[in-house]
Design an enzyme around this catalytic site. Structure first.
Site, short mmCIF file in Angstrom:
data_model
loop_
_atom_site.label_atom_id
_atom_site.label_comp_id
_atom_site.label_asym_id
_atom_site.label_seq_id
_atom_site.Cartn_x
_atom_site.Cartn_y
_atom_site.Cartn_z
N HIS A 158 -2.01 1.45 0.54
CA HIS A 158 -0.98 1.46 -0.51
C HIS A 158 -1.44 2.36 -1.63
O HIS A 158 -2.63 2.41 -1.94
CB HIS A 158 -0.76 0.03 -1.04
N ASP B 132 4.34 -4.83 4.42
CA ASP B 132 5.08 -4.60 5.67
C ASP B 132 4.29 -4.96 6.93
O ASP B 132 4.84 -4.93 8.02
CB ASP B 132 5.52 -3.14 5.75
N1 CMC Z 1 -3.86 4.62 8.29
C1 CMC Z 1 -4.91 5.49 8.34
N2 CMC Z 1 -5.40 6.14 7.29
C2 CMC Z 1 -4.82 5.93 6.12
C3 CMC Z 1 -3.74 5.04 5.97
C4 CMC Z 1 -3.27 4.37 7.12
N3 CMC Z 1 -2.24 3.52 7.03
N4 CMC Z 1 -3.35 5.03 4.67
C5 CMC Z 1 -4.16 5.87 4.04
N5 CMC Z 1 -5.07 6.41 4.91
C6 CMC Z 1 -6.17 7.32 4.59
C7 CMC Z 1 -5.69 8.76 4.44
O1 CMC Z 1 -5.78 9.46 5.66
C8 CMC Z 1 -6.64 9.29 3.41
O2 CMC Z 1 -7.87 9.53 4.04
P1 CMC Z 1 -8.81 10.78 3.59
O3 CMC Z 1 -9.22 10.47 2.19
O4 CMC Z 1 -9.91 10.81 4.56
O5 CMC Z 1 -7.93 12.00 3.66
C9 CMC Z 1 -6.87 8.11 2.47
O6 CMC Z 1 -6.66 6.94 3.30
C10 CMC Z 1 -5.91 8.06 1.30
O7 CMC Z 1 -4.59 8.10 1.83
P2 CMC Z 1 -3.37 8.79 1.13
O8 CMC Z 1 -2.34 9.11 2.16
O9 CMC Z 1 -3.85 9.91 0.24
O10 CMC Z 1 -2.86 7.61 0.20
P3 CMC Z 1 -1.47 7.53 -0.51
O11 CMC Z 1 -1.65 6.68 -1.69
O12 CMC Z 1 -0.90 8.88 -0.72
O13 CMC Z 1 -0.55 6.81 0.61
C11 CMC Z 1 0.61 5.19 1.85
C12 CMC Z 1 -0.14 5.49 0.55
C13 CMC Z 1 1.25 3.81 1.75
C14 CMC Z 1 1.74 6.21 2.02
C15 CMC Z 1 -0.37 5.25 3.04
O14 CMC Z 1 -1.39 4.29 2.87
C16 CMC Z 1 0.33 5.07 4.37
O15 CMC Z 1 0.86 6.04 4.93
N6 CMC Z 1 0.35 3.80 4.94
C17 CMC Z 1 1.07 3.53 6.16
C18 CMC Z 1 2.55 3.40 5.88
C19 CMC Z 1 2.86 2.06 5.22
O16 CMC Z 1 2.41 1.02 5.63
N7 CMC Z 1 3.70 2.15 4.19
C20 CMC Z 1 4.19 0.95 3.46
C21 CMC Z 1 3.69 0.92 2.06
S1 CMC Z 1 3.94 -0.69 1.28
C22 CMC Z 1 5.64 -0.93 1.21
C23 CMC Z 1 6.37 0.08 0.45
O17 CMC Z 1 5.92 0.57 -0.57
O18 CMC Z 1 7.49 0.38 0.85
#
Ligand code: CMC
Length: 430
Positions: A307, A365
């Site tokens: 998140h 989720d």
């Molecule tokens: N699986 C694998 N790696 C992940 C995940 C994941 N679900 N989430 C983050 N990472 C890794 C990402 O690859 C990155 O690694 P590195 O530093 O080596 O490049 C690091 O963690 C930071 O990730 P980010 O994408 O820069 O983080 P963000 O804050 O931009 O993204 C997120 C947040 C929710 C989009 C992401 O965690 C994600 O895609 N999660 C899966 C989708 C999900 O479950 N979304 C629902 C969110 S909660 C409900 C809502 O808000 O609607």
């Protein structure tokens, strides 16, 4: 006295002082308005990683501590003691309603549940396998063509009727989308039923036989709606604010929010989690799956994990996981292989350095889809359920923004990296 910050151009020694602004809780923010005027520079923050886009009194999150407050009240207390419609009034008005206020709100919501008959005909234009989110966003946008008495955003009464209307009609619009996908007639709302019971009835009853609403299912849905009702400046809420900041009618703004919610990185994750669990299949395949997730060359993510704000347990995920046990037991569905698989997946991921070092925990989720499935809600409707609940938050944020006399159009700037000025070349010379 507020803390002052200084930004200095080290080449020219020109310095700009900026004030920190304190909220009631949470980190201070720095007012950077003077930077452009005095230094001629913008700040650069793709993805809004470090930018507070607005001031708000609605919801507070402490992502490190795993805290979520609606108007100051912990979500755990609201989940235990409140109802979705009470939470909706809390979000919109700022205080817990008295009995008379809640009765009046519930009465108004109940009396606004029907949609214009012409609007129902719009569904006929959609293909039978259209995703319900596509139908819902389109129907919500088209409401502006029907409810002209609620589109003057500067009239408080218009805003109030809009708020009640959209919260009341979203379940009707959502259920009609589902019925269209089944080829069944849409079911009219019933004003003798409470909000979630009415939604279940509109989704699952058919004209040819009686349908008994399961109170366990209605209660579980109400609880899920409380947990999904608001989450401060998330992508869809920010979209509602940005669209609304132009003075667009509120239905257009909410429709924009529905569209933003649909993405798998946001509300679409609940559907994606179950697709993921299906693709993993059994506990024996978890290691192989997680190896793909950790592979930088593979785009697979562990859906329902991670998140932007929570770097600890998402408090909503904790509540929903506990709820899974209770709901599955009450529904007599304890033998649920997908729940077993998700528990094991969570356990393994939380011991894995990849997730631990990045502070990736289950989010709201990860488990919500398990409950939705147990309630018989089809996967394509999961994000629609989220949209119904989040409408309360969108409305609260839209109201907060529009009723502020200082409202400004949202207009971010950019770092331009395209070509410099160049002259047009006639086609023969290219
Ligand atoms: N699986 C694998 N790696 C992940 C995940 C994941 N679900 N989430 C983050 N990472 C890794 C990402 O690859 C990155 O690694 P590195 O530093 O080596 O490049 C690091 O963690 C930071 O990730 P980010 O994408 O820069 O983080 P963000 O804050 O931009 O993204 C997120 C947040 C929710 C989009 C992401 O965690 C994600 O895609 N999660 C899966 C989708 C999900 O479950 N979304 C629902 C969110 S909660 C409900 C809502 O808000 O609607």
């Amino acid at each position: 006295m507020s803390t002052k910050y200084e930004l200095k151009n080290l080449a020219t020694s020109k310095a700009t002082q900026m004030d920190a602004i304190s909220g009631t809780i949470g980190p201070d923010v720095i007012n950077i308005a003077a930077l452009v005027k005095e230094q001629g520079v913008f700040t650069f923050d793709p993805g809004f990683m470090a930018t507070a886009s607005t001031e708000s009194k609605i919801t507070y999150i402490d992502g490190d501590a795993g805290v979520l407050l609606y108007r100051g009240y912990p979500v755990e207390q609201l989940a235990e003691k409140s109802s979705f419609l009470e939470v909706a009034t809390l979000l919109i008005t700022g205080s817990l309603p008295t009995k008379a206020q809640l009765d009046s709100f519930q009465h108004s919501i109940t009396r606004h549940t029907m949609v214009n008959e012409q609007l129902l005909r719009f569904y006929q234009g959609f293909h039978h396998d259209a995703h319900p989110m596509a139908m819902v966003s389109a129907i919500v946008a088209s409401m502006a063509a029907f409810y002209h008495d609620t589109t003057d955003i500067y009239d408080p009464r218009h805003r109030e009727i809009f708020a009640h209307r959209i919260i009341a009609k979203l379940p009707t619009i959502a259920a009609a989308a589902y019925k269209h996908s089944l080829g069944q007639p849409s079911v009219y709302p019933r004003n003798d039923l409470r909000y979630c019971a009415n939604l279940l009835n509109m989704m699952f009853s058919v004209p040819c036989e009686p349908y008994a609403i399961d109170p366990v299912a209605a209660e579980a849905l109400d609880l899920l709606f409380i947990l999904h009702a608001d989450h401060e400046q998330n992508a869809s809420t920010s979209t509602v604010r940005l669209a609304g900041s132009t003075g667009a009618n509120p239905y257009a703004a909410i429709s924009a929010g529905v569209s933003a919610l649909w993405g798998p990185a946001h509300g679409g994750a609940n559907e994606a989690v179950l697709d993921m669990l299906d693709s993993i299949g059994t506990v024996a395949n978890i290691d192989k799956f997680l190896a793909r997730v950790k592979d930088k060359n593979d785009s697979v993510r562990l859906m329902g994990f991670g998140h932007r704000v929570y770097k600890n347990f998402d408090p909503r995920a904790k509540i929903i996981r506990g709820m899974c046990y209770r709901v599955l037991e009450k529904l007599g569905k304890t033998d649920n292989p997908l729940f077993e698989l998700s528990l094991r997946l969570e356990e393994i991921a939380l011991k894995d350095d990849y997730f631990v070092s990045r502070k990736l925990y289950p989010n709201v989720d990860f488990y919500s889809g398990i409950i939705y499935s147990a309630l018989g809600i089809p996967r394509s409707m999961f994000t629609v359920m989220f949209a119904i609940a989040r409408t309360a938050g969108w409305v609260a944020h839209w109201q907060e923004m529009v009723s502020d006399p200082q409202m400004k159009i949202g207009r971010p700037r950019q770092l331009y990296t395209g070509p410099k000025r160049r002259d047009y070349l006639v086609i023969e010379k290219r």
